[in-house]
Design a protein around this motif. Structure first.
Motif, PDB file in Angstrom:
ATOM      1  N   MET A 132     -15.040   1.522 -20.663  1.00  0.00           N
ATOM      2  CA  MET A 132     -14.839   0.452 -21.650  1.00  0.00           C
ATOM      3  C   MET A 132     -15.413   0.901 -22.984  1.00  0.00           C
ATOM      4  O   MET A 132     -16.620   1.132 -23.095  1.00  0.00           O
ATOM      5  CB  MET A 132     -15.522  -0.831 -21.175  1.00  0.00           C
ATOM      6  N   ASN A 133     -14.543   1.050 -23.961  1.00  0.00           N
ATOM      7  CA  ASN A 133     -14.945   1.463 -25.303  1.00  0.00           C
ATOM      8  C   ASN A 133     -14.693   0.348 -26.303  1.00  0.00           C
ATOM      9  O   ASN A 133     -13.907  -0.566 -26.047  1.00  0.00           O
ATOM     10  CB  ASN A 133     -14.173   2.712 -25.719  1.00  0.00           C
ATOM     11  N   ASN A 134     -15.349   0.455 -27.439  1.00  0.00           N
ATOM     12  CA  ASN A 134     -15.176  -0.531 -28.508  1.00  0.00           C
ATOM     13  C   ASN A 134     -15.309  -1.953 -27.960  1.00  0.00           C
ATOM     14  O   ASN A 134     -14.445  -2.809 -28.200  1.00  0.00           O
ATOM     15  CB  ASN A 134     -13.824  -0.345 -29.201  1.00  0.00           C
ATOM     16  N   LEU A 135     -16.377  -2.182 -27.242  1.00  0.00           N
ATOM     17  CA  LEU A 135     -16.563  -3.485 -26.599  1.00  0.00           C
ATOM     18  C   LEU A 135     -16.752  -4.589 -27.629  1.00  0.00           C
ATOM     19  O   LEU A 135     -17.327  -4.376 -28.711  1.00  0.00           O
ATOM     20  CB  LEU A 135     -17.762  -3.427 -25.657  1.00  0.00           C
ATOM     21  N   LYS A 136     -16.249  -5.762 -27.253  1.00  0.00           N
ATOM     22  CA  LYS A 136     -16.320  -6.940 -28.115  1.00  0.00           C
ATOM     23  C   LYS A 136     -17.075  -8.046 -27.384  1.00  0.00           C
ATOM     24  O   LYS A 136     -17.098  -8.065 -26.149  1.00  0.00           O
ATOM     25  CB  LYS A 136     -14.903  -7.414 -28.432  1.00  0.00           C
ATOM     26  N   SER A 180      -5.321  -7.560 -23.680  1.00  0.00           N
ATOM     27  CA  SER A 180      -6.584  -7.720 -24.399  1.00  0.00           C
ATOM     28  C   SER A 180      -7.460  -6.482 -24.342  1.00  0.00           C
ATOM     29  O   SER A 180      -8.385  -6.341 -25.158  1.00  0.00           O
ATOM     30  CB  SER A 180      -7.356  -8.918 -23.837  1.00  0.00           C
ATOM     31  N   VAL A 181      -7.219  -5.581 -23.400  1.00  0.00           N
ATOM     32  CA  VAL A 181      -8.062  -4.391 -23.267  1.00  0.00           C
ATOM     33  C   VAL A 181      -7.292  -3.096 -23.488  1.00  0.00           C
ATOM     34  O   VAL A 181      -7.896  -2.018 -23.516  1.00  0.00           O
ATOM     35  CB  VAL A 181      -8.756  -4.341 -21.887  1.00  0.00           C
ATOM     36  N   PHE A 216      -9.889   0.161 -22.895  1.00  0.00           N
ATOM     37  CA  PHE A 216     -10.375   0.397 -21.530  1.00  0.00           C
ATOM     38  C   PHE A 216      -9.474   1.418 -20.838  1.00  0.00           C
ATOM     39  O   PHE A 216      -8.260   1.448 -21.070  1.00  0.00           O
ATOM     40  CB  PHE A 216     -10.353  -0.893 -20.716  1.00  0.00           C
ATOM     41  N   THR A 217     -10.082   2.202 -19.946  1.00  0.00           N
ATOM     42  CA  THR A 217      -9.328   3.161 -19.144  1.00  0.00           C
ATOM     43  C   THR A 217      -9.785   3.081 -17.699  1.00  0.00           C
ATOM     44  O   THR A 217     -10.978   3.207 -17.419  1.00  0.00           O
ATOM     45  CB  THR A 217      -9.533   4.594 -19.649  1.00  0.00           C
ATOM     46  N   ILE A 218      -8.836   2.875 -16.806  1.00  0.00           N
ATOM     47  CA  ILE A 218      -9.135   2.871 -15.375  1.00  0.00           C
ATOM     48  C   ILE A 218      -8.789   4.234 -14.804  1.00  0.00           C
ATOM     49  O   ILE A 218      -7.785   4.852 -15.196  1.00  0.00           O
ATOM     50  CB  ILE A 218      -8.379   1.736 -14.645  1.00  0.00           C
ATOM     51  N   SER A 219      -9.616   4.710 -13.895  1.00  0.00           N
ATOM     52  CA  SER A 219      -9.370   5.993 -13.243  1.00  0.00           C
ATOM     53  C   SER A 219      -9.977   5.941 -11.848  1.00  0.00           C
ATOM     54  O   SER A 219     -10.723   5.022 -11.523  1.00  0.00           O
ATOM     55  CB  SER A 219      -9.953   7.146 -14.054  1.00  0.00           C
ATOM     56  N   ARG A 220      -9.652   6.930 -11.050  1.00  0.00           N
ATOM     57  CA  ARG A 220     -10.202   6.961  -9.689  1.00  0.00           C
ATOM     58  C   ARG A 220     -10.412   8.395  -9.253  1.00  0.00           C
ATOM     59  O   ARG A 220      -9.715   9.317  -9.722  1.00  0.00           O
ATOM     60  CB  ARG A 220      -9.274   6.231  -8.712  1.00  0.00           C
TER      61      ARG A 220
END
Length: 121
Positions: A83-87, A63-64, A68-72
Motif C-alpha cells: 500500500m503506497n500513497n496512503l490516505k 479507490s486503491v 495498492f499492489t496485491i501479490s503472492r
C-alpha cells in the motif's frame, strides 16, 4: 481448512506506505484465489484487491487502483498487499480471505482475524 493470519498493519502518516502479509496454513494454498478486504468504523466491509491462484490475474477496487499492489508467493504460502500513497480514508481493519479459484467472481470461504491500518493526516 485454511487458517489465515494477517500482519503488517500499523500507524502511518498520509503519503506513507505499508505492506500487509497474510500467511496461510492448512490445505493447498496455491489452489486458492486470495483477496484483501477492509472495514472502516461504522461502514460495511468492502473489497480491496484479489489475485488468482497463479498470480496471473489481479483486480482492484477503483479507490486503491494505482496505489495498492496485491501479490503472492505460493512457495511461502503468503499473499501481500503493498500500500503506497496512503490516505486517511484508507484507515480500516484489513482482512485476508481465501476461496477456490473457479474464476471471477471469487467466493471466499476462509477469513483472517484482521490487522488494523491507521493513516494520520
Amino acid at each position: 481448512q485454511v487458517q489465515l493470519v494477517e500482519s503488517g498493519g500499523g500507524l502511518v502518516q498520509a503519503g506513507g506506505s505499508l505492506r500487509l502479509s497474510c500467511a496461510a496454513s492448512g490445505r493447498t494454498f496455491s489452489s486458492y484465489a486470495m483477496g484483501w478486504f477492509r472495514q472502516a468504523p461504522g461502514k460495511e466491509r468492502e473489497f480491496v484487491a484479489t489475485i488468482s491462484w497463479s498470480g496471473g490475474s489481479t483486480y482492484y477496487a477503483d479507490s486503491v487502483k494505482g496505489r495498492f499492489t496485491i501479490s503472492r508467493d505460493n512457495a511461502k504460502n503468503t499473499v501481500y498487499l503493498q500500500m503506497n500513497n496512503l490516505k486517511p480514508e484508507d484507515t480500516a481493519v484489513y482482512y485476508c480471505a481465501a476461496g477456490p479459484d473457479y474464476g471471477v467472481p471469487y467466493e471466499y470461504d476462509y477469513w483472517g482475524q484482521g490487522t488494523q491500518v491507521t493513516v494520520s493526516s
